[in-house]
Scaffold this active site. Structure first.
Site, short mmCIF file in Angstrom:
data_model
loop_
_atom_site.label_atom_id
_atom_site.label_comp_id
_atom_site.label_asym_id
_atom_site.label_seq_id
_atom_site.Cartn_x
_atom_site.Cartn_y
_atom_site.Cartn_z
N ASP A 50 -5.82 2.11 -3.30
CA ASP A 50 -7.06 1.97 -2.52
C ASP A 50 -7.36 3.21 -1.67
OD1 ASP A 50 -5.20 1.67 -0.48
OD2 ASP A 50 -6.03 -0.23 0.28
N ASP A 59 -1.04 1.28 -3.96
CA ASP A 59 -1.88 0.22 -4.52
C ASP A 59 -3.25 0.71 -4.94
OD1 ASP A 59 -2.90 0.58 -1.93
OD2 ASP A 59 -3.43 -1.54 -1.73
N SER A 64 0.81 -1.21 0.00
CA SER A 64 0.00 0.00 0.00
C SER A 64 0.85 1.27 0.00
CB SER A 64 -0.96 -0.04 1.19
OG SER A 64 -1.94 0.96 1.10
N ASP A 76 -2.51 6.26 -3.49
CA ASP A 76 -1.35 5.63 -2.85
C ASP A 76 -0.84 4.50 -3.74
OD1 ASP A 76 -3.46 3.88 -2.43
OD2 ASP A 76 -2.81 3.28 -0.44
#
Length: 448
Positions: A244, A242, A100, A240
């Site tokens: 999400d 990833d 992340s 960010d």
């Protein structure tokens, strides 16, 4: 949280804590737990742009194939993209390799079930029990019963076409600045917003395996704010690593956080009859101004512990369709089963178009209370929460606030820290409250 699984899958420094050997076992045992009732199960795998992604993907794939699973590699894609495609492609499980918003040396592995939701505590416990067994007793298929691997790099486009249809009209006439954190959205977000006919300016779209989240993305929105002002953009959207999370920037360069985005979405959804049970689910870290703005607009709120998985659990339990965190995880459960930065961005821009209001005006309807968070290193988190002098100072401060502010004292989930947070009408008052509590915590249980 278990020995291996934290609040968001298995995390660690790649090749040190999260080794290929562990990734192989996670693939083998995780794949077995999620697919044991299916003959020739299908598992999809996505990853972000970290240099360690290929190494961990190879090990995971090997583990999955050893159970007889058919593996489909998606390549670089966002976490919500994997969640959506797991269900859309009728896979028995989905796996995302990402840490992340964490720095490049970290990586992680998280699973999604066939319904596109993250795993339950029970499923994670079952995988952990297998990981801790001294002997691997799972079946070992041979010959034609082994799994095979294939690639489906078009999956990202399938996901984009799905989320694109959630908006009511195109974005022509708007200038949108994007910061993709050199991560999973680097090739997806620019395509998406250009396809919707917006003028775009971009940064953080040149991943090289080493630069993910490095001074860019949703944890560094001040960089995007400069680009917004330089280009005269109508809005800035920061994702960010990833994809999400979303943090936005208004046309004046002011940062718009997850609380403000949730409020804007909640108000619009209520006005258009879309907000289920007239309720938003947030965490205890949401700003007091968020709750006051909801209350002023006749919207109720439900609070959970910190972590998007707890927000999701409460949303499923109560039948709610909007929730999220101040950090930018926004969950729109009518459309997708996890936090989704690009989907949230689409909804935010759509609200600007439909209301014909600039982001500064939409966000300005919520007044954030000044906030201060101080971390105190302690000898024992449990003792700190049970300490009578600490409980007494918290009670005294709360009485003084008289409802015009709030105090939150909680342990860190991963470190020997007590987090002391306060919100008050002015920064001066806020700081004073926090420091009074911090001094007592340090005196009673502070670590040297």
């Amino acid at each position: 949280m278990g020995k291996y699984f934290g609040t968001d899958g298995v995390r660690g420094v790649a090749n040190k804590e999260l080794t290929p050997e562990l990734a192989f076992k996670i693939g083998r045992f995780g794949g077995y737990v999620l697919t044991k009732d299916t003959d020739r199960p299908k598992v999809i795998i996505g990853r972000d742009t970290r240099i360690s992604g290929h190494m961990l993907e190879g090990a995971l794939v090997a583990g999955l194939l050893s159970t007889g699973a058919e593996v489909m590699r998606l390549g670089v894609i966002s976490t919500p993209g994997v969640a959506y495609l797991t269900k859309a492609l009728d896979a028995q499980a989905g796996v995302m390799i990402s840490a992340s918003h964490n720095p490049v040396q970290d990586n992680g592995i998280k699973f999604f079930g066939s319904d596109g939701f993250k795993l339950t505590d029970e499923q994670e416990a079952e995988i952990e029990a297998l990981l801790d067994k001294e002997v691997d007793e799972l079946p070992r298929p041979t010959g034609t019963n082994l799994g095979q691997v294939s690639d489906y790099f078009e999956g990202g486009q399938k996901y984009l076409q799905y989320i694109k249809q959630t908006v009511e009209e195109d974005f022509s006439g708007l200038h949108i600045a994007l910061d993709c954190a050199h991560g999973a959205t680097s090739s997806l977000a620019p395509y998406l917003f250009a396809d919707l006919e917006a003028d775009i300016s971009t940064m953080g779209t040149s991943p090289n395996g080493m630069n993910i989240n490095d001074g860019v993305g949703s944890t560094h929105p001040e960089v995007l704010a400069e680009l917004v002002k330089e280009k005269g953009a109508d809005i800035g959207l920061a994702f960010d690593g990833d994809g999400d999370r979303l943090i936005a920037v208004d046309e004046k360069g002011n940062i718009v956080d997850g609380d403000q985005i949730m409020f804007i979405c909640a108000k619009y959804m209520k006005e258009t009859g879309q907000l289920k049970h007239n309720t938003v689910v947030s965490t205890v870290m949401s700003n007091l101004g968020f709750y006051k703005a909801l209350e002023a607009n006749g919207i109720t709120s439900d609070k959970t512990a910190v972590g998007d998985r707890y927000v999701m659990e409460e949303m499923k339990r109560g039948g709610y369709n909007l929730g999220g965190e101040q950090s930018g995880h926004i969950i729109l459960l009518d459309y997708i089963t996890t936090g989704d930065g690009m989907l949230s961005a689409l909804q935010l821009v759509n609200i600007m178009k439909m209301t014909k209001k600039p982001l500064s005006e939409l966000a300005g309807e919520m007044t954030k209370f000044p906030q201060l968070l101080v971390n105190v290193r302690v000898t024992d988190k449990k003792l700190a929460l049970e300490n009578e002098k600490i409980k007494e100072i918290i009670r005294v401060v709360e009485e003084e606030m008289n409802g015009d502010g709030r105090i939150l004292v909680r342990p860190s989930g991963t470190e020997p820290l007590i987090r002391v947070m306060a919100e008050a009408p002015t920064q001066e008052v806020c700081d004073a409250y926090v420091h009074r509590i911090v001094e007592v915590v340090k005196a009673e249980v502070g670590a040297e």
